[in-house]
Design a protein around this motif. Structure first.
Motif, PDB file in Angstrom:
ATOM      1  N   MET A  50       0.835  -1.182   0.000  1.00 40.77           N
ATOM      2  CA  MET A  50       0.000   0.000   0.000  1.00 40.77           C
ATOM      3  C   MET A  50       0.877   1.241   0.000  1.00 40.77           C
ATOM      4  SD  MET A  50      -3.355   0.648   1.952  1.00 40.77           S
ATOM      5  CE  MET A  50      -4.136   2.182   2.024  1.00 40.77           C
ATOM      6  N   VAL A  51       0.424   2.323  -0.652  1.00 46.28           N
ATOM      7  CA  VAL A  51       1.194   3.560  -0.729  1.00 46.28           C
ATOM      8  C   VAL A  51       0.935   4.355   0.536  1.00 46.28           C
ATOM      9  CG1 VAL A  51       1.512   5.689  -2.017  1.00 46.28           C
ATOM     10  CG2 VAL A  51       0.982   3.579  -3.224  1.00 46.28           C
ATOM     11  N   THR A  52       1.984   4.757   1.202  1.00 47.10           N
ATOM     12  CA  THR A  52       1.843   5.536   2.432  1.00 47.10           C
ATOM     13  C   THR A  52       2.474   6.894   2.258  1.00 47.10           C
ATOM     14  OG1 THR A  52       3.878   4.645   3.311  1.00 47.10           O
ATOM     15  CG2 THR A  52       1.844   3.472   3.878  1.00 47.10           C
ATOM     16  N   GLY A  53       2.420   7.737   3.300  1.00 44.03           N
ATOM     17  CA  GLY A  53       2.887   9.105   3.224  1.00 44.03           C
ATOM     18  C   GLY A  53       4.367   9.275   2.993  1.00 44.03           C
ATOM     19  N   ARG A  54       5.219   8.357   3.479  1.00 46.08           N
ATOM     20  CA  ARG A  54       6.660   8.545   3.343  1.00 46.08           C
ATOM     21  C   ARG A  54       7.269   7.314   2.700  1.00 46.08           C
ATOM     22  NH1 ARG A  54       8.002   9.910   9.264  1.00 46.08           N
ATOM     23  NH2 ARG A  54       9.711   8.580   8.723  1.00 46.08           N
TER      24      ARG A  54
ATOM     25  N   ALA B  99       0.446  10.666 -16.923  1.00 47.90           N
ATOM     26  CA  ALA B  99      -0.011   9.653 -15.985  1.00 47.90           C
ATOM     27  C   ALA B  99      -0.571   8.448 -16.725  1.00 47.90           C
ATOM     28  CB  ALA B  99      -1.070  10.235 -15.066  1.00 47.90           C
ATOM     29  N   PRO B 100       0.101   7.297 -16.625  1.00 54.55           N
ATOM     30  CA  PRO B 100      -0.413   6.115 -17.309  1.00 54.55           C
ATOM     31  C   PRO B 100      -1.599   5.541 -16.559  1.00 54.55           C
ATOM     32  CG  PRO B 100       1.515   5.541 -16.050  1.00 54.55           C
ATOM     33  CD  PRO B 100       1.326   7.025 -15.916  1.00 54.55           C
ATOM     34  N   VAL B 101      -2.432   4.848 -17.283  1.00 57.86           N
ATOM     35  CA  VAL B 101      -3.525   4.134 -16.644  1.00 57.86           C
ATOM     36  C   VAL B 101      -2.932   2.850 -16.096  1.00 57.86           C
ATOM     37  CG1 VAL B 101      -5.725   3.008 -17.027  1.00 57.86           C
ATOM     38  CG2 VAL B 101      -5.149   5.103 -18.258  1.00 57.86           C
ATOM     39  N   LEU B 102      -3.177   2.596 -14.844  1.00 54.79           N
ATOM     40  CA  LEU B 102      -2.584   1.431 -14.214  1.00 54.79           C
ATOM     41  C   LEU B 102      -3.399   0.183 -14.540  1.00 54.79           C
ATOM     42  CD1 LEU B 102      -1.710   2.944 -10.742  1.00 54.79           C
ATOM     43  CD2 LEU B 102      -0.198   2.591 -12.670  1.00 54.79           C
ATOM     44  N   THR B 103      -2.741  -0.802 -15.066  1.00 53.25           N
ATOM     45  CA  THR B 103      -3.376  -2.088 -15.320  1.00 53.25           C
ATOM     46  C   THR B 103      -2.597  -3.148 -14.575  1.00 53.25           C
ATOM     47  OG1 THR B 103      -2.023  -2.545 -17.253  1.00 53.25           O
ATOM     48  CG2 THR B 103      -4.069  -1.339 -17.627  1.00 53.25           C
ATOM     49  N   SER B 104      -3.104  -4.348 -14.588  1.00 58.00           N
ATOM     50  CA  SER B 104      -2.412  -5.410 -13.853  1.00 58.00           C
ATOM     51  C   SER B 104      -1.059  -5.726 -14.478  1.00 58.00           C
ATOM     52  CB  SER B 104      -3.281  -6.651 -13.791  1.00 58.00           C
ATOM     53  OG  SER B 104      -3.568  -7.102 -15.102  1.00 58.00           O
TER      54      SER B 104
ATOM     55  N   ARG C  76      -6.200   1.117  -6.863  1.00 54.60           N
ATOM     56  CA  ARG C  76      -7.396   1.969  -6.832  1.00 54.60           C
ATOM     57  C   ARG C  76      -7.183   3.165  -5.916  1.00 54.60           C
ATOM     58  NH1 ARG C  76     -11.685   2.350  -3.706  1.00 54.60           N
ATOM     59  NH2 ARG C  76     -11.121   0.584  -2.420  1.00 54.60           N
ATOM     60  N   VAL C  77      -6.590   2.923  -4.755  1.00 55.93           N
ATOM     61  CA  VAL C  77      -6.313   4.008  -3.807  1.00 55.93           C
ATOM     62  C   VAL C  77      -5.334   5.006  -4.426  1.00 55.93           C
ATOM     63  CG1 VAL C  77      -5.206   4.557  -1.604  1.00 55.93           C
ATOM     64  CG2 VAL C  77      -6.857   2.685  -1.736  1.00 55.93           C
ATOM     65  N   LEU C  78      -4.297   4.505  -5.074  1.00 51.80           N
ATOM     66  CA  LEU C  78      -3.313   5.370  -5.712  1.00 51.80           C
ATOM     67  C   LEU C  78      -3.943   6.197  -6.832  1.00 51.80           C
ATOM     68  CD1 LEU C  78      -0.387   6.301  -6.054  1.00 51.80           C
ATOM     69  CD2 LEU C  78      -0.050   4.385  -7.613  1.00 51.80           C
ATOM     70  N   GLU C  79      -4.761   5.553  -7.655  1.00 49.44           N
ATOM     71  CA  GLU C  79      -5.425   6.283  -8.738  1.00 49.44           C
ATOM     72  C   GLU C  79      -6.324   7.385  -8.192  1.00 49.44           C
ATOM     73  OE1 GLU C  79      -7.353   3.232 -11.002  1.00 49.44           O
ATOM     74  OE2 GLU C  79      -5.579   2.887 -12.241  1.00 49.44           O
ATOM     75  N   ARG C  80      -7.039   7.095  -7.108  1.00 50.14           N
ATOM     76  CA  ARG C  80      -7.902   8.124  -6.504  1.00 50.14           C
ATOM     77  C   ARG C  80      -7.088   9.306  -5.993  1.00 50.14           C
ATOM     78  NH1 ARG C  80     -11.585   5.648  -2.221  1.00 50.14           N
ATOM     79  NH2 ARG C  80     -12.062   3.739  -3.313  1.00 50.14           N
ATOM     80  N   LYS C  81      -5.971   9.003  -5.340  1.00 48.12           N
ATOM     81  CA  LYS C  81      -5.113  10.084  -4.827  1.00 48.12           C
ATOM     82  C   LYS C  81      -4.572  10.936  -5.971  1.00 48.12           C
ATOM     83  CE  LYS C  81      -3.629   8.094  -0.474  1.00 48.12           C
ATOM     84  NZ  LYS C  81      -2.491   7.642   0.315  1.00 48.12           N
TER      85      LYS C  81
END
Length: 195
Positions: A1-5, A24-29, A64-69
């Motif tokens: 998961m991507v975190t703040g630091r 920004a590329p679209v992230l796929t699997s 999904r979380v990264l794309e939303r951010k």
């Protein structure tokens, strides 16, 4: 998961914001994720960008979380640009013209029979409300206004006659001042024309 630091190497007082890479590329699997981090130090106000090399595959939830951010950050940047651009255009916009100027231009356009002249209810209403005031409709425009009133039809014509008759009665009861006499003269001209 991507975190703040990323990597946990920055001091706790540094703020880390994830922003979108230039394209920004679209992230796929199957895609590899490149992360760009903007690191702000306390008090210096400068931002340094760092690119983190491709790492292990992200789970669908992390992606999904990264794309939303990233989307949220892009929206913020776009709003900021629009706000700055809007502030610049708002300062350079010319002052709006008054209702009197617009209505008299409308009347002049009608008198000159311009091809692009068209009926405007708001301008006609303004003229009908202020036609007895010599400050708002000067004498040089009043004769043009009388010619315009000849073409007045329907309910507008009936209401104009009724209001003129009511104002004449009020002026007869009020007395005789110079301003009132000029208004009474205009009222009589309108009544004579429309009756």
């Amino acid at each position: 998961m991507v975190t703040g630091r990323p990597g946990g190497k920055q001091p706790a007082e540094h703020q880390v914001h994830c922003i979108a890479p230039p394209a920004a590329p679209v992230l796929t699997s199957e895609s590899t994720c490149w992360l760009v981090w903007k690191v702000r130090g306390p008090g210096n106000g400068e931002a340094a960008s760092r690119v983190q090399a491709p790492g292990p595959e992200l789970s669908p939830e992390e992606r999904r979380v990264l794309e939303r951010k990233l989307k949220k950050e892009r929206k913020k940047e776009e709003k900021k640009r629009l706000r700055e651009a809007g502030a610049a255009t708002a300062q350079t916009s010319p002052a709006r013209r008054s209702g009197a100027e617009l209505a008299l231009d409308y009347l002049r356009g009608w008198a000159q029979k311009h091809k692009n002249w068209k009926f405007q209810k708001t301008r006609q209403t303004w003229l009908l409300l202020h036609m007895y005031d010599s400050d708002k409709v000067p004498d040089e425009h009043f004769s043009t206004l009388l010619a315009y009133l000849e073409g007045l039809k329907g309910r507008a014509r009936e209401l104009t006659v009724q209001k003129a008759e009511a104002l004449i009665q009020e002026l007869d009861e009020a007395g005789s001042e110079a301003a009132l006499l000029e208004k009474a003269q205009r009222l009589r001209q309108v009544l004579q024309l429309l009756s």
